[in-house]
Scaffold this motif. Structure first.
Motif, PDB file in Angstrom:
ATOM      1  N   GLY A 777      -7.561  -8.358  -2.570  1.00 39.05           N
ATOM      2  CA  GLY A 777      -6.116  -8.220  -2.703  1.00 39.05           C
ATOM      3  C   GLY A 777      -5.672  -6.819  -2.346  1.00 39.05           C
ATOM      4  O   GLY A 777      -6.135  -6.234  -1.360  1.00 39.05           O
ATOM      5  N   LYS A 778      -4.800  -6.242  -3.161  1.00 41.97           N
ATOM      6  CA  LYS A 778      -4.300  -4.902  -2.895  1.00 41.97           C
ATOM      7  C   LYS A 778      -5.391  -3.864  -3.118  1.00 41.97           C
ATOM      8  O   LYS A 778      -6.344  -4.095  -3.866  1.00 41.97           O
ATOM      9  N   LYS A 779      -5.211  -2.720  -2.502  1.00 37.89           N
ATOM     10  CA  LYS A 779      -6.223  -1.666  -2.575  1.00 37.89           C
ATOM     11  C   LYS A 779      -6.424  -1.159  -4.000  1.00 37.89           C
ATOM     12  O   LYS A 779      -7.536  -0.813  -4.395  1.00 37.89           O
ATOM     13  N   GLU A 780      -5.335  -1.110  -4.764  1.00 40.44           N
ATOM     14  CA  GLU A 780      -5.423  -0.549  -6.117  1.00 40.44           C
ATOM     15  C   GLU A 780      -5.817  -1.593  -7.171  1.00 40.44           C
ATOM     16  O   GLU A 780      -5.996  -1.246  -8.346  1.00 40.44           O
ATOM     17  N   ASP A 781      -5.976  -2.869  -6.798  1.00 35.17           N
ATOM     18  CA  ASP A 781      -6.383  -3.894  -7.756  1.00 35.17           C
ATOM     19  C   ASP A 781      -7.757  -3.578  -8.330  1.00 35.17           C
ATOM     20  O   ASP A 781      -8.646  -3.108  -7.606  1.00 35.17           O
ATOM     21  N   PHE A 807     -11.467  -0.159   3.769  1.00 38.28           N
ATOM     22  CA  PHE A 807     -10.475  -1.122   3.306  1.00 38.28           C
ATOM     23  C   PHE A 807      -9.527  -1.373   4.468  1.00 38.28           C
ATOM     24  O   PHE A 807      -8.820  -0.466   4.911  1.00 38.28           O
ATOM     25  N   ASP A 808      -9.508  -2.602   5.009  1.00 38.40           N
ATOM     26  CA  ASP A 808      -8.686  -2.937   6.170  1.00 38.40           C
ATOM     27  C   ASP A 808      -7.613  -3.946   5.787  1.00 38.40           C
ATOM     28  O   ASP A 808      -7.910  -5.010   5.212  1.00 38.40           O
ATOM     29  N   VAL A 809      -6.378  -3.617   6.108  1.00 38.85           N
ATOM     30  CA  VAL A 809      -5.274  -4.552   5.873  1.00 38.85           C
ATOM     31  C   VAL A 809      -5.344  -5.667   6.919  1.00 38.85           C
ATOM     32  O   VAL A 809      -5.576  -5.413   8.111  1.00 38.85           O
ATOM     33  N   TYR A 810      -5.115  -6.907   6.473  1.00 39.69           N
ATOM     34  CA  TYR A 810      -5.132  -8.054   7.393  1.00 39.69           C
ATOM     35  C   TYR A 810      -3.722  -8.646   7.534  1.00 39.69           C
ATOM     36  O   TYR A 810      -3.174  -8.700   8.625  1.00 39.69           O
ATOM     37  N   THR A 811      -3.132  -9.087   6.444  1.00 37.53           N
ATOM     38  CA  THR A 811      -1.748  -9.576   6.448  1.00 37.53           C
ATOM     39  C   THR A 811      -1.042  -9.043   5.196  1.00 37.53           C
ATOM     40  O   THR A 811      -1.592  -8.230   4.459  1.00 37.53           O
ATOM     41  N   GLU A 812       0.188  -9.535   4.969  1.00 38.27           N
ATOM     42  CA  GLU A 812       0.896  -9.104   3.764  1.00 38.27           C
ATOM     43  C   GLU A 812       0.152  -9.473   2.493  1.00 38.27           C
ATOM     44  O   GLU A 812       0.243  -8.774   1.473  1.00 38.27           O
ATOM     45  N   ASN A 813      -0.607 -10.588   2.546  1.00 39.43           N
ATOM     46  CA  ASN A 813      -1.230 -11.121   1.334  1.00 39.43           C
ATOM     47  C   ASN A 813      -2.749 -10.974   1.310  1.00 39.43           C
ATOM     48  O   ASN A 813      -3.353 -11.137   0.251  1.00 39.43           O
ATOM     49  N   GLN A 814      -3.376 -10.718   2.436  1.00 37.21           N
ATOM     50  CA  GLN A 814      -4.836 -10.662   2.498  1.00 37.21           C
ATOM     51  C   GLN A 814      -5.297  -9.344   3.090  1.00 37.21           C
ATOM     52  O   GLN A 814      -4.701  -8.816   4.032  1.00 37.21           O
TER      53      GLN A 814
END
Length: 874
Positions: A777-781, A807-814
């Motif tokens: 989920g989010k990086k800070e989770d 840590f790589d962002v994929y979409t708004e939710n993943q």
């Protein structure tokens, strides 16, 4: 008869003894010595010969890159390693491996779990070396480990340990190599060549780990115990490079001097490069005579001719530092002319020449040198992109400088009185006629010489090349006369005479094509078609008269004054265009080239030209910032002027210190943009989008708004994929068509996006670069933080120094936590199993193994599910 019987018995006895000795299953003195001798002096010897031939070939094809810290071993490693089961490219190493395998298969005496042939350790060592040089490192490691496991009492055991660690370095297991070599070097019974090799490999491991301070001691030990001068010179040079990278200038200088003092004992490249390195460590301008004499001798030495590119480059740098640019240009060109094959050195020459011509305001020449600089870079590294960006900015400089110069000239001339215009254009015409006459004489001379050559070949009459016939006046020579002598003008300065000459030529010769031997080409036809020629001559005379009239106009004042703009609208447009050019030039010089003096000149000139109000305050603010560095008194004057004349503006608050330029707030768009870009680099895309949407409303109408749109488009691409990226770029082009950001967006839409659209998922079974993905989920989770901590602990515990996580962002939710640096799919899956089954970690989250190539496609098109379905089919 008796004698023959004895021979038979003797032959039979020897035959039986030979058969018995050939057996690898019988542990006897005869068998052991027989197989030992055969393996040593036959198969292993021939394998060693082939191996040495391959090494010599490898070294001869290797070129050192002296711009980086040299590796201790002269061996080039390809980007793609040879996979297990594949054959190498060098037949010598293949032959050496075959000989080693043959020795093991035919002469190995493994009886009751123990090897009885004392040469088998050398056979396995030869096998490992052949595989190592053939760049098949995993099989090579197996061979070296077999020696350590099977032949613990071998006299080759320490050599095998060193080769194992060399192989570990090639497999990027540098931490493991440091640990094993440190244990080995604690022994007191090592031979000098073992000590030298072990310390050299240990130093290389520390350099690879970027622990250069730790590399100094082993390098010194390697130099002390080195067995040949080539190794001593190389290790000393590397030590000098390490000192220099750590900014230990005095130590580096002393070590380079040691290389120089070796003279002929050291290979010449190390000596020459040591001289060059020393020059970079000192201020040569403090003792110019010493430097000049040193390099004069080096350039004079015939043995240094292969290295003239390096020496002339240093000489050019010397003059460049002394601000003697003309001499610097000479030696940069000499360095280029030497063509030594060092691409980076040639790129440096071109780059420095570009800087010199840029400082002289010769922007087109500078641009060409920057183009040459880019072609010489072998890799698109950071410096490549800096030069590429500078070159693109130079296009803008050339464009705006051209506009400023042309419009300034037009506005200057139109402001003159009629008499002043006449004087101005007469002077220009005189200069133009001089250029035209010189060009004509040179062209005519060349044509006459070529004509004479053709006549000699055809046995035609030869004319004196020193006499140039005047058209229409055969036999009369012409000479350029003094331009200021109105009574004695050069023939072609008189338009009337030129026109008369052309008419006379057509009357005599008719209309002739401009070809070789034009006088003779139609000789046969002339007698048969004289009437036709008369008609042609009349037409030609009319054409000549028209050309004569044009020529007369070119050298008259009205020809130019008639074309000058007179409309106030046109003149205002020219002034406006010029002022925009000056403003843009000031910004480019200040913010992109950091040429503060040039930037000051442009802003000062702009303010003198009565610019539009929208340019006045920004220009004064830019000048204020520039004057703070060059003339604080002027800066104070401008500050007071801005505060007094524009008290309620953002610029007044900036110069008075009420707000800070880098502060994030509605009053400072540039500061906000910088903060947003930092968010972009940190992958805080969701927060960034929300902030951008607010800022686009708050800063509406500001010149930085297109930048915000460009950043928003890129962010949308990172979150929503290629289609969103393309749509946002097209919108930017429509909203701000005349901006630099729109040009950039248009280029991306036309060139980059079609390339990205063409990307497809591929069969990645042969890939050598793999990643492991964990969906989070989010990086800070907390779950994300815990998972990342477990993976990093796993990599640390197992000394996977070459593996990295991100840590790589994929979409708004993943999003993903990604493990990088794995070289095979099998090992990537093995890592996943270890993380899942090892009690300390017990990571139960599902993981996906994907190649680097397909991961790029997945991040671009957001099609991970499609990739997973494709993997299920395979």
């Amino acid at each position: 008869m008796l004698k023959n019987n004895h021979l038979k018995y003797i032959t039979a006895t020897f035959s039986i003894a030979f058969i018995v000795a050939c057996s690898t299953k019988k542990d006897s003195l005869v068998n052991r010595n027989w197989h030992a001798l055969n393996s040593q002096y036959n198969t292993i010897y021939n394998g060693d010969v082939a191996l040495q031939a391959g090494i010599n070939e490898l070294k001869s094809g290797y070129t050192d890159d002296f711009w980086e810290i040299l590796p201790v071993e002269r061996m080039q490693i390809d980007e793609e390693m040879i996979l297990p089961g594949q054959k190498g490219k060098n037949p010598n190493f293949t032959r050496a491996e075959d000989k080693a395998v043959k020795a093991i298969q035919k002469h190995g005496m493994n009886i009751e779990g123990k090897e009885r042939n004392m040469q088998m350790d050398e056979a396995h060592l030869l096998l490992g070396k052949a595989r190592y040089y053939d760049k098949r490192f995993i099989p090579a490691l197996e061979a070296f480990n077999y020696i350590l496991y099977k032949y613990s009492n071998s006299d080759k055991i320490n050599e095998a340990k060193i080769w194992r660690e060399k192989t570990n370095l090639r497999l990027e297991n540098d931490g493991l190599a440091v640990k094993n070599l440190s244990l080995l070097l604690k022994r007191n019974d090592l031979k000098p060549h073992i000590l030298s090799d072990a310390n050299a490999i240990l130093a290389q491991a520390y350099i690879n780990l970027d622990e250069k301070n730790n590399a100094i001691k082993p390098l010194k030990q390697a130099i002390q115990y080195a067995q040949n001068n080539e190794e001593k010179a190389r290790y000393r040079f590397i030590l000098g490079q390490v000192y220099q990278s750590l900014n230990y200038a005095d130590s580096a200088y002393a070590v380079y001097q040691q290389v120089i003092d070796m003279k002929r004992k050291s290979p010449k490249p190390y000596v020459i490069q040591s001289h060059a390195r020393q020059a970079s460590l000192i201020d040569v301008t403090k003792d110019t005579i010493v430097f000049y004499e040193k390099y004069r001798k080096l350039l004079k030495d015939r043995e240094n001719r292969p290295y003239l590119d390096v020496l002339n480059h240093q000489r050019a740098l010397f003059y460049d530092k002394l601000k003697m640019q003309d001499k610097a240009v000479v030696y940069y060109n000499k360095s280029l002319g030497a063509n030594g094959g060092d691409s980076y050195l040639m790129a440096s020459n071109y780059r420095n020449l570009a800087k010199i011509y840029f400082d002289k305001a010769k922007y087109e020449a500078a641009g060409k040198y920057y183009d040459s600089t880019l072609t010489r870079f072998t890799k698109k590294n950071r410096e490549y992109f800096i030069i590429e960006k500078r070159r693109k900015n130079l296009d803008d400089v050339i464009k705006y400088e051209g506009i400023a110069k042309a419009n300034d000239s037009l506005l200057y001339v139109t402001a003159l009185s009629d008499s002043e215009k006449e004087v101005y254009y007469k002077k220009y015409i005189k200069t133009l006629m001089r250029k035209d006459s010189i060009a004509y004489v040179l062209a005519k001379k060349k044509a006459q010489l070529e004509d004479n050559r053709q006549q000699n070949e055809n046995n035609a009459p030869v004319f004196d090349p020193n006499v140039t016939p005047t058209p229409g006046f055969p036999g009369r020579s012409i000479q350029p006369l003094a331009l200021d002598d109105d009574k004695n003008k050069f023939y072609f300065y008189n338009p009337t005479t030129v026109g008369y000459g052309k008419i006379e030529f057509v009357k005599k010769w008719g209309k002739r094509a401009l070809v070789d031997n034009w006088r003779w080409s139609n000789q046969v036809q002339d007698t048969k078609s004289s009437n036709q020629n008369n008609d042609v001559s009349k037409d030609s005379i009319l054409v000549a008269k028209k050309e004569h009239k044009k020529l007369e106009e070119k050298y008259t004042v009205p020809f130019y004054t008639s074309k000058l703009p007179t409309s106030k609208i046109v003149l205002d447009s020219l002034a406006k265009e010029r002022n925009i050019a000056y403003f843009n030039l000031g910004q480019i010089y200040k913010e992109k080239f950091f040429e503060n003096k040039l930037a000051e000149q442009k802003f000062e000139t702009l303010l003198k030209n009565n610019p539009e109000e929208r340019f006045v305050l920004p220009s004064k603010y830019h000048l204020f910032k520039l004057y703070q560095l060059s003339d604080p008194a002027k800066a104070e004057v401008l500050k007071n002027e801005i505060v007094a004349s524009y008290p309620n503006t953002r610029y007044a608050q900036l110069v008075s210190g009420q707000i800070v330029e880098d502060a994030k707030g509605v009053d400072e768009p540039a500061g906000v943009y910088k903060a947003y870009y930092k968010q972009f680099e940190n992958q805080e895309y969701m927060d960034l989008l929300a902030g951008l949407d607010k800022s686009l409303i708050a800063f509406e109408g500001h010149q930085l708004v297109p930048k915000f749109h460009l950043l928003r488009a890129t962010t949308l691409g990172k979150l929503r994929g290629l289609e969103a990226y393309k749509s946002a770029m097209q919108q930017l082009v429509k909203l701000f068509p005349d901006t630099e950001e729109a040009k950039q967006a248009d280029e991306i839409t036309r060139i980059n996006i079609p390339h990205l659209e063409a990307m497809k998922l591929v069969d990645d079974s042969t890939s050598t670069k793999w990643k492991v993905l964990y969906k989070v989920g989010k990086k800070e989770d907390k779950a994300t933080v815990d998972l990342n901590a477990k993976i990093n602990q796993f990599l640390k515990d197992n000394q996977y120094t070459t593996y990295k996580t991100s840590f790589d962002v994929y979409t708004e939710n993943q999003n993903f936590i990604v493990i990088h640096g794995i070289s095979s799919i099998e090992y990537a899956r093995f890592v996943v199993q270890l993380l899942a089954k090892t009690k300390v970690y017990m990571i139960k989250e599902p993981a996906h193994v994907i190649s680097s190539e397909n991961y790029t496609v997945v991040q671009t098109k957001k099609n991970l599910e499609e990739y997973l379905k494709l993997q299920l089919k395979l």
